[in-house]
Each structure stands twice: as structure tokens, then as C-alpha cells.
Design a protein around this motif. Structure first.
Motif, PDB file in Angstrom:
ATOM      1  N   LYS A 169     -63.631   1.302  40.383  1.00  0.00           N
ATOM      2  CA  LYS A 169     -64.484   0.879  41.502  1.00  0.00           C
ATOM      3  C   LYS A 169     -65.920   0.641  41.043  1.00  0.00           C
ATOM      4  O   LYS A 169     -66.608  -0.242  41.545  1.00  0.00           O
ATOM      5  N   GLN A 170     -66.360   1.451  40.095  1.00  0.00           N
ATOM      6  CA  GLN A 170     -67.743   1.360  39.613  1.00  0.00           C
ATOM      7  C   GLN A 170     -67.927   0.291  38.529  1.00  0.00           C
ATOM      8  O   GLN A 170     -69.030   0.115  38.020  1.00  0.00           O
ATOM      9  N   GLY A 171     -66.840  -0.382  38.160  1.00  0.00           N
ATOM     10  CA  GLY A 171     -66.969  -1.508  37.235  1.00  0.00           C
ATOM     11  C   GLY A 171     -66.458  -1.270  35.835  1.00  0.00           C
ATOM     12  O   GLY A 171     -66.752  -2.055  34.923  1.00  0.00           O
ATOM     13  N   ALA A 172     -65.656  -0.214  35.647  1.00  0.00           N
ATOM     14  CA  ALA A 172     -65.054   0.006  34.330  1.00  0.00           C
ATOM     15  C   ALA A 172     -64.054  -1.113  34.037  1.00  0.00           C
ATOM     16  O   ALA A 172     -63.365  -1.596  34.945  1.00  0.00           O
ATOM     17  N   TYR A 173     -63.964  -1.519  32.767  1.00  0.00           N
ATOM     18  CA  TYR A 173     -63.012  -2.570  32.407  1.00  0.00           C
ATOM     19  C   TYR A 173     -61.591  -2.043  32.512  1.00  0.00           C
ATOM     20  O   TYR A 173     -60.687  -2.726  32.998  1.00  0.00           O
ATOM     21  N   ASP A 174     -61.387  -0.800  32.050  1.00  0.00           N
ATOM     22  CA  ASP A 174     -60.053  -0.188  32.082  1.00  0.00           C
ATOM     23  C   ASP A 174     -60.208   1.309  31.851  1.00  0.00           C
ATOM     24  O   ASP A 174     -61.307   1.808  31.565  1.00  0.00           O
ATOM     25  N   TYR A 175     -59.110   2.027  31.979  1.00  0.00           N
ATOM     26  CA  TYR A 175     -59.116   3.461  31.640  1.00  0.00           C
ATOM     27  C   TYR A 175     -57.898   3.754  30.797  1.00  0.00           C
ATOM     28  O   TYR A 175     -56.910   3.017  30.809  1.00  0.00           O
ATOM     29  N   ILE A 176     -57.957   4.860  30.088  1.00  0.00           N
ATOM     30  CA  ILE A 176     -56.831   5.269  29.264  1.00  0.00           C
ATOM     31  C   ILE A 176     -56.667   6.778  29.398  1.00  0.00           C
ATOM     32  O   ILE A 176     -57.650   7.523  29.402  1.00  0.00           O
ATOM     33  N   SER A 177     -55.434   7.230  29.593  1.00  0.00           N
ATOM     34  CA  SER A 177     -55.162   8.641  29.858  1.00  0.00           C
ATOM     35  C   SER A 177     -54.931   9.410  28.565  1.00  0.00           C
ATOM     36  O   SER A 177     -54.237   8.942  27.660  1.00  0.00           O
ATOM     37  N   LYS A 178     -55.532  10.587  28.496  1.00  0.00           N
ATOM     38  CA  LYS A 178     -55.276  11.489  27.371  1.00  0.00           C
ATOM     39  C   LYS A 178     -54.044  12.340  27.673  1.00  0.00           C
ATOM     40  O   LYS A 178     -53.830  12.717  28.835  1.00  0.00           O
ATOM     41  N   PRO A 179     -53.265  12.705  26.669  1.00  0.00           N
ATOM     42  CA  PRO A 179     -53.368  12.249  25.268  1.00  0.00           C
ATOM     43  C   PRO A 179     -52.814  10.832  25.138  1.00  0.00           C
ATOM     44  O   PRO A 179     -51.908  10.448  25.850  1.00  0.00           O
ATOM     45  N   PHE A 180     -53.394  10.079  24.215  1.00  0.00           N
ATOM     46  CA  PHE A 180     -52.949   8.702  24.021  1.00  0.00           C
ATOM     47  C   PHE A 180     -52.645   8.458  22.546  1.00  0.00           C
ATOM     48  O   PHE A 180     -53.097   9.192  21.669  1.00  0.00           O
ATOM     49  N   LYS A 181     -51.850   7.407  22.305  1.00  0.00           N
ATOM     50  CA  LYS A 181     -51.563   7.006  20.932  1.00  0.00           C
ATOM     51  C   LYS A 181     -52.668   6.068  20.452  1.00  0.00           C
ATOM     52  O   LYS A 181     -53.215   5.298  21.232  1.00  0.00           O
ATOM     53  N   MET A 182     -52.975   6.123  19.186  1.00  0.00           N
ATOM     54  CA  MET A 182     -54.042   5.295  18.641  1.00  0.00           C
ATOM     55  C   MET A 182     -53.744   3.802  18.780  1.00  0.00           C
ATOM     56  O   MET A 182     -54.654   2.993  18.898  1.00  0.00           O
ATOM     57  N   ASP A 183     -52.457   3.448  18.797  1.00  0.00           N
ATOM     58  CA  ASP A 183     -52.103   2.043  18.991  1.00  0.00           C
ATOM     59  C   ASP A 183     -52.558   1.541  20.360  1.00  0.00           C
ATOM     60  O   ASP A 183     -52.897   0.360  20.527  1.00  0.00           O
ATOM     61  N   GLU A 184     -52.573   2.436  21.348  1.00  0.00           N
ATOM     62  CA  GLU A 184     -53.048   2.050  22.684  1.00  0.00           C
ATOM     63  C   GLU A 184     -54.523   1.662  22.637  1.00  0.00           C
ATOM     64  O   GLU A 184     -54.943   0.694  23.268  1.00  0.00           O
ATOM     65  N   ILE A 185     -55.312   2.416  21.874  1.00  0.00           N
ATOM     66  CA  ILE A 185     -56.736   2.114  21.722  1.00  0.00           C
ATOM     67  C   ILE A 185     -56.912   0.779  20.995  1.00  0.00           C
ATOM     68  O   ILE A 185     -57.714  -0.068  21.391  1.00  0.00           O
ATOM     69  N   ARG A 186     -56.144   0.589  19.927  1.00  0.00           N
ATOM     70  CA  ARG A 186     -56.245  -0.663  19.158  1.00  0.00           C
ATOM     71  C   ARG A 186     -55.929  -1.869  20.052  1.00  0.00           C
ATOM     72  O   ARG A 186     -56.639  -2.882  20.036  1.00  0.00           O
ATOM     73  N   ILE A 187     -54.828  -1.770  20.797  1.00  0.00           N
ATOM     74  CA  ILE A 187     -54.408  -2.877  21.668  1.00  0.00           C
ATOM     75  C   ILE A 187     -55.476  -3.169  22.720  1.00  0.00           C
ATOM     76  O   ILE A 187     -55.815  -4.330  22.995  1.00  0.00           O
ATOM     77  N   LEU A 188     -56.040  -2.078  23.294  1.00  0.00           N
ATOM     78  CA  LEU A 188     -57.049  -2.258  24.334  1.00  0.00           C
ATOM     79  C   LEU A 188     -58.317  -2.912  23.784  1.00  0.00           C
ATOM     80  O   LEU A 188     -58.898  -3.802  24.406  1.00  0.00           O
ATOM     81  N   MET A 189     -58.734  -2.509  22.580  1.00  0.00           N
ATOM     82  CA  MET A 189     -59.930  -3.099  21.974  1.00  0.00           C
ATOM     83  C   MET A 189     -59.704  -4.586  21.652  1.00  0.00           C
ATOM     84  O   MET A 189     -60.587  -5.423  21.867  1.00  0.00           O
ATOM     85  N   ASN A 190     -58.509  -4.902  21.148  1.00  0.00           N
ATOM     86  CA  ASN A 190     -58.188  -6.303  20.859  1.00  0.00           C
ATOM     87  C   ASN A 190     -58.147  -7.142  22.133  1.00  0.00           C
ATOM     88  O   ASN A 190     -58.568  -8.307  22.153  1.00  0.00           O
TER      89      ASN A 190
END
Length: 450
Positions: free
Chosen positions: A96-117
Motif C-alpha cells: 500500500k505504501q509503494g513497495a515494489y514487492d515483498y519476500i517472506s523469510k526464510p527464503f531461498k537465494m534463488d528467489e532474491i536473484r530472480i526478484l532482482m533480475n
């Protein structure tokens, strides 16, 4: 490989912070870290980052508060919130405040890579769209329509005056005068410039398909309608619809178009429900619509609906002083496209241009120069680089101009001389062609010293 994106990782847990920095740095990102929201905000104020990856819960300034502060500093920064698994309320608030996305912990590093790409891809797409929009706005500024003649100055003034409104515009002019360019100038210099500009040539679409093209159709409306399709009126919603060659549509289609202009709503072919639309309509034609009204092939009520604001573009033959400006413009354009810098146009060619009838108007001039640039052996376009037919037309135009400057007696003298030459000096044959008796011919020859 460096991905040319700066990332700030904001995480109070040291191991997680170091792990994220290591993984993202290995991917080629430029990564800095902060262990709390206050430290991160201080860094962002000095140098905004392209991506901020922040935990939602931290001592002091939390992730949501940091997100709000970042949005106040830079709307171009992408903020991703990291939140504990199951903490859906925090994620919803972040979005609501304008975040592009969120990611839940614990997460796999591939999730971070995919999101950054994904962010990088969207950033590149946004940049491309912004660049295209700037280019379109630059290209269709009305000042880019070339002309210093009185007729074109009047066109420029009208474009400037009508661009901010939403009234229907009818553009009239011969083929090749630049009617669509004027329509785009009106759109891209007005408040709808970031909305769609949809154009259709009504004469290029079969009558049976034009209604579907304009208003859309529902699945099964006719043979071949295997899916529901939106029409150009709907696709142009919020923007501008340009109907070129409006004079060519049938009377049946004219009735339907008139209803749309009156009601400001459309009904797809085969549909039962009408849909409201918000469009600015610009129509154009090379035909004399008043003549078509007299002939019964164009509706008078539709004409007056279209002709709220009328812009008449003069043909090129009536604006000869614009020809050198246009020639220079197109020469620069096509010389650059073909890597032929430093090209010029000879004086003889410019004279030929000034004496040519230009039945194809600006489009014909553009095509002529493009051809000459490609075929020219040197850096100067000469008469030899022009089509033979062009030279013939230009010479005839010059001769017509010369004749127009002669007195009636001089014209008669030149005509008698030409006829005599064509029959090899045979006076009897010349008299027959001229439809005068021999004595009259002899008298004329003596009078004109021929």
C-alpha cells in the motif's frame, strides 16, 4: 558481470546481511549495507540507491517507515520488503505504501536473484518507454512541421490553439500534405499525450471489416470471430483516435459513426451492451466533403459533427517558399540515415524543385530526396540524380511560367514559330494547322519578322 544497479541491503541480523551482500555482489551488483533504518536513511539521503532491500522489523526506524521516507526522496527507487513468514499484514501495508514487492523469510537465494533480475528488466523497460515517449514528443512537436509560408503559419497557430481542448478536428488537404503528422502534433502537444494515439486508414479496410475494426466484436458475432476483440475506439480510450480518409466510408457506417459521436459510447458487433468511451476524434480527408454532400454520398449531419474545428493544409505548389526548407530537412534526415554526411543540393536542382508541380506534395518531395541521396555518386545532388520524368515535368513547368510572362502577341509569335518548325517550314501545312488562310499567315510572318 556488473549489472550496473546499486543495492542497499538493510538488515539488523549480521549473518543475513553479510550473506545477502556476498550473493548479490557475486551477481555483479554494487552492494552496500546498513544494520538499521536510520543508518540506511542517512546513506540514501546522500546518494539514492536503485534498489533498497530492507527487513520490515528492525530496532528504531522500521522497514515501513524507511519505505515511506525513501518514497519521499526518490520515486525511482525500487523497495523490496523482507518479512517473517506469515506476517501478511506487514506485506499488505508495504505494498500500500509503494513497495515494489515483498519476500517472506526464510527464503531461498534463488528467489532474491530472480526478484532482482525482474526489477532490472522492468527498470530497462521503463527506461525504454520513457525514451520512446520523449522521442515521440520531440518528433511530433508542431514546431517540427516544416514551413514558413503564410498557409503553414496558420496551421501552426491552429495546432497550438486546439491541442489543449477535446473538440473534434477535421483536417483537410491533398494526399501527401501531412494530415497524419498534424493529427499527431495535436495529440502529442495536448493533455492526452501519454495516452494512446490510434490511427486507421478507412479506405484501406474492407467495408465488411471496418465496423469490427472500429467498434470491436464479441465471440461468434460472425464467421471467423473465434474470440472477443476490442475495437480502436476502445483501445484509444483516454487518448486520440485518428480516422484518415473519412470521406471514403459508406453511408451505413456514417450512421453508426454519427451515433458514437452523439452518445460517446460504442457497441461491439454482435454485442448487446454499450460501453462509454472517452476519446478525442480527429478525422482527415483529401476529398471535398461539401461536394460529396451535394452528391448524396456523405451525410451533412456527420459533416457538422466532424467539422467542429477545421484545419486545411495547403498543397506544396501553393507554398513554394517552403520547398527549400523541406528539401534541406529531408536531405539532412536521409544523409544521416545513409551515412552520407556533408551532402548538398545544387542550385539547378532547387530551381527544378521550385518549378515542379508536386502532385504528391510533401511525401513526393521526401521520396525524391531519399532516392537522390541513395543514388548520388558525389556529395552534391545534381539534375542527373533526379528521375527523368521529374526533369520533364520540371521543364514543362518552367516553360509554362515563361509563357505566363509573355504578352498575347508574343505567345502568338512563339506558337506560329513552333508550328512552322514542326512542319519543316511548309507554309500551307502550317496555315491548315493554325486554321487561317495563307494571306493571314503571310501577314503574321511579316509582322513578326519570321
Amino acid at each position: 558481470m556488473e549489472k550496473s544497479a546499486s543495492i542497499l541491503v538493510v538488515e539488523d541480523e549480521e549473518k543475513m546481511r553479510e550473506l545477502l551482500q556476498k550473493i548479490l555482489s557475486a551477481e555483479g551488483y554494487l552492494v552496500q549495507t546498513a544494520n538499521n533504518g536510520s543508518a540506511a536513511l542517512s546513506m540514501i539521503e546522500k546518494n539514492p540507491f536503485e534498489i533498497v532491500l530492507t527487513d520490515v522489523k528492525m530496532p528504531g526506524l522500521g522497514g515501513i517507515e524507511l519505505l515511506k521516507a525513501v518514497r519521499g526522496i526518490s520515486t525511482e527507487t525500487y523497495v523490496v520488503i523482507m518479512t517473517a513468514f506469515g506476517s501478511i499484514d506487514s506485506a499488505v501495508e508495504a505494498m500500500k505504501q509503494g513497495a515494489y514487492d515483498y519476500i517472506s523469510k526464510p527464503f531461498k537465494m534463488d528467489e532474491i536473484r530472480i526478484l532482482m533480475n525482474k526489477i532490472l528488466d522492468e527498470k530497462a523497460l521503463r527506461h525504454e518507454v520513457d525514451s520512446l515517449r520523449r522521442e515521440v514528443n520531440r518528433r511530433y512537436r508542431y514546431s517540427n512541421i516544416i514551413g514558413k509560408s503564410k498557409g503553414m503559419q496558420e496551421v501552426f497557430e491552429l495546432i497550438e490553439r486546439v491541442s489543449d481542448g477535446k473538440s473534434t478536428v477535421l483536417i483537410q488537404g491533398k494526399s501527401g500534405t501531412g494530415k497524419e503528422l498534424v493529427a499527431k502534433a495535436i495529440h502529442y502537444n495536448g493533455p492526452r499525450k501519454n495516452k494512446p494515439f490510434m490511427a486507421v486508414n478507412c479506405s484501406a479496410i474492407p467495408e465488411t471489416l471496418l465496423e469490427s475494426e472500429l467498434f470491436g466484436h464479441v465471440k461468434g458475432a460472425f464467421t471467423g470471430a473465434i474470440t472477443t476483440k476490442s475495437g480502436l475506439f476502445e483501445e484509444a480510450d483516454g487518448g486520440t483516435l485518428f480516422l484518415d480518409e473519412i470521406g471514403d466510408i459508406s453511408l451505413a457506417m456514417q450512421v453508426k459513426l454519427l451515433r458514437v459521436l452523439q452518445e460517446r459510447e460504442i457497441k461491439p458487433v454482435g454485442g448487446t451492451e454499450s460501453r462509454k468511451i472517452d476519446i478525442r476524434l480527429i478525422a482527415a480527408t483529401h476529398q471535398n466533403l461539401m461536394e460529396k454532400i451535394k452528391q448524396g454520398t456523405f451525410r451533412e449531419d456527420l459533416y457538422y459533427r466532424l467539422n467542429v474545428i477545421n484545419i486545411n493544409i495547403p498543397p506544396l505548389k501553393d507554398r513554394a517558399e517552403d520547398i527549400p526548407l523541406l528539401a534541406r530537412h529531408f536531405l539532412d534526415l536521409y544523409a544521416k540515415e545513409n551515412n552520407r554526411s556533408g551532402m548538398t543540393i545544387s542550385r539547378e536542382v532547387l530551381e527544378a524543385f521550385m518549378n515542379y508541380p508536386w502532385t504528391g506534395n510533401v511525401r513526393e518531395l521526401e521520396n525524391t530526396i531519399e532516392r537522390a541521396v541513395i543514388l548520388c555518386n558525389g556529395n552534391e545532388i545534381t539534375l542527373q540524380d533526379l528521375p527523368p520524368l521529374f526533369l520533364k515535368e520540371s521543364k514543362e513547368g518552367l516553360e509554362r511560367q515563361d509563357i505566363a510572362r509573355l504578352s498575347l502577341e508574343e505567345v502568338e509569335k512563339e506558337h506560329i514559330k513552333h508550328v512552322l518548325e514542326s512542319v519543316g517550314g511548309h507554309k500551307m501545312k502550317a496555315a491548315e494547322i493554325l486554321k487561317v488562310d495563307r494571306r493571314t499567315l503571310y501577314r503574321k510572318l511579316q509582322s513578326y519578322n519570321l
